[in-house]
Write a protein that holds these residues in place. Structure first.
Motif, mmCIF file in Angstrom:
data_model
loop_
_atom_site.group_PDB
_atom_site.id
_atom_site.type_symbol
_atom_site.label_atom_id
_atom_site.label_comp_id
_atom_site.label_asym_id
_atom_site.label_seq_id
_atom_site.Cartn_x
_atom_site.Cartn_y
_atom_site.Cartn_z
ATOM 1 N N THR A 112 0.812 -1.220 0.000
ATOM 2 C CA THR A 112 0.000 0.000 0.000
ATOM 3 C C THR A 112 0.843 1.266 0.000
ATOM 4 N N VAL A 113 2.138 1.127 0.283
ATOM 5 C CA VAL A 113 3.026 2.292 0.298
ATOM 6 C C VAL A 113 3.462 2.652 -1.117
ATOM 7 N N LYS A 114 3.671 1.627 -1.933
ATOM 8 C CA LYS A 114 4.087 1.839 -3.321
ATOM 9 C C LYS A 114 2.974 2.537 -4.105
ATOM 10 N N PRO A 115 3.285 3.577 -4.849
ATOM 11 C CA PRO A 115 2.255 4.226 -5.680
ATOM 12 C C PRO A 115 1.731 3.265 -6.748
ATOM 13 N N HIS A 116 0.441 3.255 -6.958
ATOM 14 C CA HIS A 116 -0.179 2.419 -7.974
ATOM 15 C C HIS A 116 -0.852 3.300 -9.025
ATOM 16 N N ALA A 118 -3.626 3.845 -9.785
ATOM 17 C CA ALA A 118 -4.956 3.583 -9.250
ATOM 18 C C ALA A 118 -6.072 4.148 -10.123
ATOM 19 N N MET A 119 -5.948 5.388 -10.524
ATOM 20 C CA MET A 119 -7.067 6.033 -11.214
ATOM 21 C C MET A 119 -7.350 5.380 -12.560
ATOM 22 N N GLY A 120 -6.294 5.143 -13.341
ATOM 23 C CA GLY A 120 -6.501 4.552 -14.652
ATOM 24 C C GLY A 120 -7.046 3.141 -14.581
ATOM 25 N N VAL A 121 -6.468 2.320 -13.691
ATOM 26 C CA VAL A 121 -6.918 0.937 -13.552
ATOM 27 C C VAL A 121 -8.326 0.886 -12.976
ATOM 28 N N ALA A 122 -8.573 1.687 -11.938
ATOM 29 C CA ALA A 122 -9.886 1.685 -11.310
ATOM 30 C C ALA A 122 -10.964 2.165 -12.277
ATOM 31 N N ASN A 123 -10.652 3.166 -13.067
ATOM 32 C CA ASN A 123 -11.625 3.668 -14.032
ATOM 33 C C ASN A 123 -11.984 2.610 -15.065
ATOM 34 N N ARG A 124 -11.039 1.705 -15.322
ATOM 35 C CA ARG A 124 -11.273 0.649 -16.310
ATOM 36 C C ARG A 124 -12.018 -0.552 -15.733
ATOM 37 N N PHE A 125 -11.695 -0.928 -14.482
ATOM 38 C CA PHE A 125 -12.187 -2.188 -13.949
ATOM 39 C C PHE A 125 -13.198 -2.071 -12.815
ATOM 40 N N PHE A 126 -13.256 -0.926 -12.125
ATOM 41 C CA PHE A 126 -14.142 -0.804 -10.983
ATOM 42 C C PHE A 126 -15.496 -0.252 -11.397
ATOM 43 N N SER A 127 -16.519 -0.562 -10.601
ATOM 44 C CA SER A 127 -17.835 0.031 -10.842
ATOM 45 C C SER A 127 -17.778 1.515 -10.496
ATOM 46 N N ARG A 128 -18.781 2.248 -10.936
ATOM 47 C CA ARG A 128 -18.793 3.685 -10.663
ATOM 48 C C ARG A 128 -18.828 3.963 -9.158
ATOM 49 N N ASN A 129 -19.608 3.168 -8.412
ATOM 50 C CA ASN A 129 -19.684 3.371 -6.964
ATOM 51 C C ASN A 129 -18.351 3.060 -6.293
ATOM 52 N N PRO A 140 -6.752 7.036 -1.092
ATOM 53 C CA PRO A 140 -7.182 6.361 -2.320
ATOM 54 C C PRO A 140 -6.271 5.217 -2.737
ATOM 55 N N ASN A 141 -4.975 5.337 -2.494
ATOM 56 C CA ASN A 141 -4.051 4.271 -2.879
ATOM 57 C C ASN A 141 -4.348 2.987 -2.108
ATOM 58 N N GLU A 142 -4.582 3.115 -0.805
ATOM 59 C CA GLU A 142 -4.898 1.933 -0.008
ATOM 60 C C GLU A 142 -6.284 1.390 -0.352
ATOM 61 N N ALA A 143 -7.231 2.274 -0.621
ATOM 62 C CA ALA A 143 -8.566 1.828 -1.018
ATOM 63 C C ALA A 143 -8.503 1.056 -2.329
ATOM 64 N N PHE A 144 -7.662 1.529 -3.246
ATOM 65 C CA PHE A 144 -7.464 0.800 -4.494
ATOM 66 C C PHE A 144 -6.901 -0.592 -4.212
ATOM 67 N N CYS A 145 -5.878 -0.665 -3.353
ATOM 68 C CA CYS A 145 -5.264 -1.959 -3.035
ATOM 69 C C CYS A 145 -6.272 -2.911 -2.410
ATOM 70 N N ARG A 146 -7.157 -2.384 -1.591
ATOM 71 C CA ARG A 146 -8.167 -3.252 -0.971
ATOM 72 C C ARG A 146 -9.061 -3.878 -2.028
ATOM 73 N N LEU A 147 -9.609 -3.061 -2.920
ATOM 74 C CA LEU A 147 -10.502 -3.572 -3.957
ATOM 75 C C LEU A 147 -9.763 -4.492 -4.926
#
Length: 220
Positions: A112-116, A118-129, A140-147
Motif C-alpha cells: 500500500t506504500v508503493k504508488p499504484h 490507481a485512477m486509470g486501472v480503477a476507471n477501467r475495472f471498478f464500478s462507478r460506486n 485512495p491508494n490503499e482503497a485501491f489496493c483493498r478492492l
C-alpha cells in the motif's frame, strides 16, 4: 469448517545475485530455469522466494515430500498427488505469501506504500460506486489496493485468473465484510478474509465456502 493457513516470507535477503545463486538449488529445476532466464533481479528474487516458501511450508508444516505440481487449463497449479490440498501464492515488493487450504483458495498481496496506477486501472475495472468511494476515501491508494486484492483473490480462487473479466466484478461491503458479484450475480460461495498483519501491505484471501483463517511469518 475448512481452514486457510497463510504464511509470509520477507525475502529482502534474496535481493542480490550472490544470494540467489546460493539458494537456487533449493527449488525445482523448472523454477530454476524460470529464474535463470529472468533478467530483472527483483523478479528473480520473488520467483525464488515463492518456491522456497512453498517447499518449506509443504514439507515442514504439512509433511509432504512429493511436491510435483500440475496446472489447470488457465495455469493455476495444484499438487498432483494431493488432490484434497489446495494452495495459492502471491508476492508484492519484498513479501511473498502462500495460502494452504482444504478448499479452493486464492490469495493476493499488495504494497500500500508503493504508488499504484490507481485512477486509470480503477476507471477501467471498478464500478462507478467503487471508483467514487475510492476517490473519496482518506487514502485512495490503499482503497485501491483493498478492492484490487479482493478481486485478484477471487479470480485466483476460481482458478481462471484474468479469464474472468475484472470489469464484470463488483465488491459490496456490509459491516466491513466483502461480498462479490460477477455479472451482477452474488457469488455466495466466495468468502473473504482481509489480513492486515504486515505493515504497509494488504492481503486478501478468498476461499470457496467459509474457513478458519490464520497467518504467520515464515523464516528460512
Amino acid at each position: 469448517m475448512a481452514y486457510a493457513k497463510t504464511y509470509y516470507l520477507n525475502f529482502s535477503f534474496l535481493l542480490s545475485e550472490d544470494a540467489i545463486r546460493s539458494h537456487l538449488h533449493l527449488v525445482s529445476p523448472e523454477r530454476q530455469q524460470r529464474i535463470e532466464t529472468t533478467k530483472r533481479l527483483e523478479t528473480k528474487a520473488s520467483l525464488l522466494a515463492a518456491g522456497l516458501l512453498f517447499n518449506e511450508v509443504m514439507t515442514k508444516s504439512f509433511g509432504i515430500s512429493d511436491l510435483e505440481t500440475e496446472t489447470n487449463e488457465y495455469g493455476k497449479p495444484y499438487l498432483k498427488n494431493h488432490p484434497s490440498l489446495y494452495f495459492n501464492i502471491s508476492h508484492s515488493a519484498n513479501i511473498a505469501v502462500l495460502t494452504v487450504s482444504d478448499t479452493e483458495c486464492g490469495v493476493d498481496i499488495e504494497n500500500t506504500v508503493k504508488p499504484h496506477e490507481a485512477m486509470g486501472v480503477a476507471n477501467r475495472f471498478f464500478s462507478r460506486n467503487e471508483y467514487a468511494a475510492m476517490m473519496l476515501s482518506a487514502n485512495p491508494n490503499e482503497a485501491f489496493c483493498r478492492l484490487w486484492t479482493l478481486r485478484e483473490s477471487y479470480v485466483k480462487m476460481r482458478g481462471k485468473g484474468f479469464a474472468i473479466g475484472l470489469s464484470t466484478l463488483k465488491c459490496d461491503f456490509h459491516r466491513g465484510v466483502c461480498s462479490i458479484y460477477q455479472d451482477g450475480i452474488q457469488q455466495v460461495d466466495a468468502c473473504f478474509k482481509e489480513l492486515r498483519d504486515i505493515p504497509g501491505y494488504r492481503i486478501a484471501v478468498c476461499t470457496q465456502g467459509t474457513a478458519e483463517h490464520s497467518i504467520c511469518e515464515w523464516k528460512l
